[in-house]
Design a protein around this motif. Structure first.
Motif, PDB file in Angstrom:
ATOM      1  N   PRO A  14       1.504  -3.066 -15.724  1.00 41.86           N
ATOM      2  CA  PRO A  14       1.079  -4.474 -15.786  1.00 41.86           C
ATOM      3  C   PRO A  14      -0.230  -4.738 -15.045  1.00 41.86           C
ATOM      4  CG  PRO A  14       3.434  -4.337 -15.340  1.00 41.86           C
ATOM      5  CD  PRO A  14       2.892  -2.948 -15.218  1.00 41.86           C
ATOM      6  N   SER A  15      -0.477  -4.001 -13.967  1.00 40.81           N
ATOM      7  CA  SER A  15      -1.725  -4.185 -13.225  1.00 40.81           C
ATOM      8  C   SER A  15      -2.935  -3.753 -14.050  1.00 40.81           C
ATOM      9  CB  SER A  15      -1.688  -3.400 -11.911  1.00 40.81           C
ATOM     10  OG  SER A  15      -0.742  -3.947 -11.016  1.00 40.81           O
ATOM     11  N   ASN A 105      -5.661  -1.045  -2.784  1.00 41.88           N
ATOM     12  CA  ASN A 105      -4.299  -0.623  -3.115  1.00 41.88           C
ATOM     13  C   ASN A 105      -3.383  -1.831  -3.288  1.00 41.88           C
ATOM     14  OD1 ASN A 105      -1.451   0.510  -1.412  1.00 41.88           O
ATOM     15  ND2 ASN A 105      -2.082   1.359  -3.362  1.00 41.88           N
ATOM     16  N   LEU A 106      -2.479  -1.743  -4.258  1.00 39.79           N
ATOM     17  CA  LEU A 106      -1.383  -2.708  -4.383  1.00 39.79           C
ATOM     18  C   LEU A 106      -0.123  -2.039  -3.871  1.00 39.79           C
ATOM     19  CD1 LEU A 106      -0.265  -5.453  -5.488  1.00 39.79           C
ATOM     20  CD2 LEU A 106       0.319  -4.172  -7.564  1.00 39.79           C
ATOM     21  N   ALA A 151       1.818 -11.903  -1.844  1.00 36.54           N
ATOM     22  CA  ALA A 151       2.719 -12.744  -2.634  1.00 36.54           C
ATOM     23  C   ALA A 151       4.140 -12.329  -2.291  1.00 36.54           C
ATOM     24  CB  ALA A 151       2.457 -12.579  -4.131  1.00 36.54           C
ATOM     25  N   THR A 152       5.025 -13.286  -2.037  1.00 40.02           N
ATOM     26  CA  THR A 152       6.381 -12.982  -1.595  1.00 40.02           C
ATOM     27  C   THR A 152       7.412 -13.399  -2.635  1.00 40.02           C
ATOM     28  OG1 THR A 152       6.662 -15.107  -0.467  1.00 40.02           O
ATOM     29  CG2 THR A 152       5.715 -13.296   0.816  1.00 40.02           C
ATOM     30  N   THR A 153       8.605 -12.819  -2.498  1.00 41.58           N
ATOM     31  CA  THR A 153       9.732 -13.178  -3.348  1.00 41.58           C
ATOM     32  C   THR A 153      11.024 -12.929  -2.585  1.00 41.58           C
ATOM     33  OG1 THR A 153      10.794 -12.813  -5.516  1.00 41.58           O
ATOM     34  CG2 THR A 153       9.925 -10.887  -4.408  1.00 41.58           C
ATOM     35  N   ALA A 173       0.354  -7.601 -10.399  1.00 38.96           N
ATOM     36  CA  ALA A 173      -0.729  -7.645 -11.376  1.00 38.96           C
ATOM     37  C   ALA A 173      -1.556  -8.915 -11.197  1.00 38.96           C
ATOM     38  CB  ALA A 173      -0.147  -7.574 -12.790  1.00 38.96           C
ATOM     39  N   LYS A 174      -0.878 -10.047 -11.016  1.00 43.25           N
ATOM     40  CA  LYS A 174      -1.583 -11.316 -10.807  1.00 43.25           C
ATOM     41  C   LYS A 174      -2.352 -11.305  -9.488  1.00 43.25           C
ATOM     42  CE  LYS A 174       1.994 -13.782 -13.397  1.00 43.25           C
ATOM     43  NZ  LYS A 174       3.189 -14.652 -13.292  1.00 43.25           N
ATOM     44  N   LEU A 175      -1.745 -10.703  -8.465  1.00 44.17           N
ATOM     45  CA  LEU A 175      -2.382 -10.684  -7.152  1.00 44.17           C
ATOM     46  C   LEU A 175      -3.651  -9.833  -7.164  1.00 44.17           C
ATOM     47  CD1 LEU A 175      -1.684 -11.893  -4.314  1.00 44.17           C
ATOM     48  CD2 LEU A 175      -0.856  -9.613  -3.706  1.00 44.17           C
TER      49      LEU A 175
END
Length: 309
Positions: A14-15, A105-106, A151-153, A173-175
């Motif tokens: 997705p990224s 890096n993600l 981003a948290t969840t 991916a959004k981040l």
């Protein structure tokens, strides 16, 4: 921006897609080499490799980036940045330093908690109530670099490693797109990680997967969900006096049920633990497909008073 994308598993796809959709130029994709897979042991490209080729992108899959030839080839790409998402190879300093903005890096945790290979699984297995994704500037240490955005969840009682994986892949991916936009437009600043609360998400091994019914039921529930769908926490049942392995893929912790560890407490596959009990709702017997507890019990009667190992 002119980018290299470095990633291998499903989590990274997705990224890569999001960066392409955002209009960035993907000069090259790096991924782990194809490996033998399936019954025929056919060489199979990684999910990132397959996606990149399907979209007409150049793919490189070196076994290592340590040789001077590989370093020179990477530098010749003349990159603004390299984006790294679960790539799986160590990046030498020459690689880290080659792009104008370095390597970004993600990572699938809230650093410095759960640095390393299995952050999503370890977060659930530890009973964490919240996790997330972060973009960070890479440096030589293991996930030690300064953080750009977060981003948290929440982690719910219904989450497995599989569901959390998919949610964090989309969040990440959004981040990444947001991080590059901020870097390009506003010169986004990074912040150093805290030196407190460092934990390591060590690679999962055989010692992580066997269920010990003497443990507290809450911990067993975390173990089951944190290892589902792969590699799967497992226990054994006796059939014709022989042990048969069963993976537990979904469970619920029941604090108000009790018994001797391993005892089957009812006809709904509720099993007593050292403290409390867990009710298994999805399982997979060795050599069979995953199924509901109800379907499993039709062919494998475990009645009140039975025992699992």
């Amino acid at each position: 921006m002119r980018l290299a994308f470095m990633g291998s598993p499903d989590f990274a796809v997705p990224s890569l897609k999001a960066l392409m959709d955002a209009g960035h130029e993907i000069a090259c994709v790096y991924s782990q080499p194809p490996r033998p897979a399936g019954r025929g042991k056919k060489l199979t490209p990684t999910p990132v490799h397959a996606f990149a080729e399907a979209n007409g992108l150049e793919v490189r899959h070196p076994e290592s980036l340590k040789s001077q030839d590989e370093k020179d080839a990477f530098a010749a790409l003349d990159l603004d940045a390299a984006i790294v998402v679960a790539y799986g190879l160590i990046l030498p300093k020459a690689i880290l330093d080659a792009p104008k903005l370095g390597c970004i890096n993600l990572h699938g945790s809230l650093l410095p908690r759960w640095r390393g290979a299995a952050p999503m699984q370890r977060a659930i297995m530890a009973g964490d109530e919240i996790t997330g994704v972060q973009t960070m500037q890479m440096e030589k240490g293991l996930d030690t670099g300064p953080v750009f955005l977060t981003a948290t969840t929440p982690i719910t009682n219904d989450d497995t490693a599989g569901s959390l994986h998919d949610r964090l892949a989309d969040l990440g991916a959004k981040l990444l797109v947001e991080t590059l936009q901020e870097l390009e437009q506003n010169g986004l600043e990074s912040r150093p990680q805290s030196e407190d609360g460092v934990t390591y998400a060590h690679k999962l091994g055989p010692d992580d997967t066997r269920i010990d019914w003497n443990r507290a039921g809450e911990e067993i529930d975390w173990q089951i969900r944190g290892l589902s769908p792969f590699p799967g926490a497992w226990f054994e049942i006796l059939q014709n006096e022989k042990p048969v392995r069963v993976k537990a893929l979904m469970s619920e912790y029941l604090a108000d049920r009790s018994g001797n560890p391993g005892d089957v407490l009812d006809d709904e596959l509720t099993i007593a633990c050292g403290k409390g009990a867990v009710r298994l709702s999805r399982v997979q017997k060795a050599g069979k497909s995953a199924c509901s507890a109800e379907d499993f019990l039709r062919g494998n009667p475990l009645t009140l008073g039975s025992k699992v190992l």
